[in-house]
Scaffold this active site. Sequence first.
Site, mmCIF file in Angstrom:
data_model
loop_
_atom_site.group_PDB
_atom_site.id
_atom_site.type_symbol
_atom_site.label_atom_id
_atom_site.label_comp_id
_atom_site.label_asym_id
_atom_site.label_seq_id
_atom_site.Cartn_x
_atom_site.Cartn_y
_atom_site.Cartn_z
ATOM 1 N N VAL A 181 0.652 -1.171 -0.107
ATOM 2 C CA VAL A 181 -0.162 -0.033 -0.168
ATOM 3 C C VAL A 181 0.932 1.195 -0.087
ATOM 4 O O VAL A 181 0.185 2.324 -0.236
ATOM 5 C CB VAL A 181 -1.044 0.101 1.157
ATOM 6 N N ASP A 182 2.113 1.085 0.231
ATOM 7 C CA ASP A 182 2.955 2.284 0.092
ATOM 8 C C ASP A 182 4.296 1.986 -0.734
ATOM 9 O O ASP A 182 5.415 2.125 -0.194
ATOM 10 C CB ASP A 182 3.272 2.558 1.472
ATOM 11 N N LEU A 183 4.056 1.781 -1.973
ATOM 12 C CA LEU A 183 5.146 1.503 -2.928
ATOM 13 C C LEU A 183 5.808 2.530 -3.367
ATOM 14 O O LEU A 183 5.184 3.147 -4.202
ATOM 15 C CB LEU A 183 4.550 0.197 -4.061
#
Length: 247
Positions: A181-183
């Site tokens: 979700v935080d690539l």
Amino acid sequence: MRLAALQQKNGLILHDADSLSDACASHQLSSPTHPLSTALFEAAYWRARHLVVGEAPGRGSSLFLQARDDEQWVLRPYQRGGLIAKLSQQRYIWLGVERTRAFREVRLTAALYEQGLPVPRPVACCVTRFGLTYEAALLTVRIPGARALASLLSAGEADEALLKRVGAMIKRFHQAGLDHVDLNARNILVDEAGKPWLIDLDRCRLRPPGKWQASNLQRLERSVVKFAPGQVENLMAPLYAGYADTE
């Protein structure tokens, strides 16, 4: 990897038994009466023993620790961001130990590590409960000599071959079902051999294929724009090529 859980007063620890037992033997990180302690997740513990060897930038101030003669760890406290951080930077709502962010991240990271995917080996996490809330911290093995893709992009050191490897790595995780979700470019590390690794799986989960895969890549592209403005097309093209080559 042998994950085991332990409770000490209001602290709950989930750890890789092999990593901690080896480290404790090397550095006497714990006393005979408390082979595992919540103190291992506090910066003061490591500073008092002169075992803090560095600090990572960013929210949460992760510390690099000399846990063994041949191995360093990363200590990362869980910290909130955004507007909610004004209310509480470290406290989260208690919904049960297996629903804490720390326990979820360790179990997910361990599962991916066991599949041979390039994630840091999880060492342990600790959740400290305060009634209806909790705080948490995570220990992982540090990747020797690794640099964030963000710094390589900023320095103009991310070449086509590396970006293709990054794209291929992301595809492997997507094939395993990981929705990161935080690539972003800070959460991709590149070791001394040029191998990319994925870090910070907080709030990530395994999912069936879907639109989230494209969303991951779009998020990464926005990050590339931030660290290498004006070059996004040249940089993302080989990354997408590496991603497609694993079809």
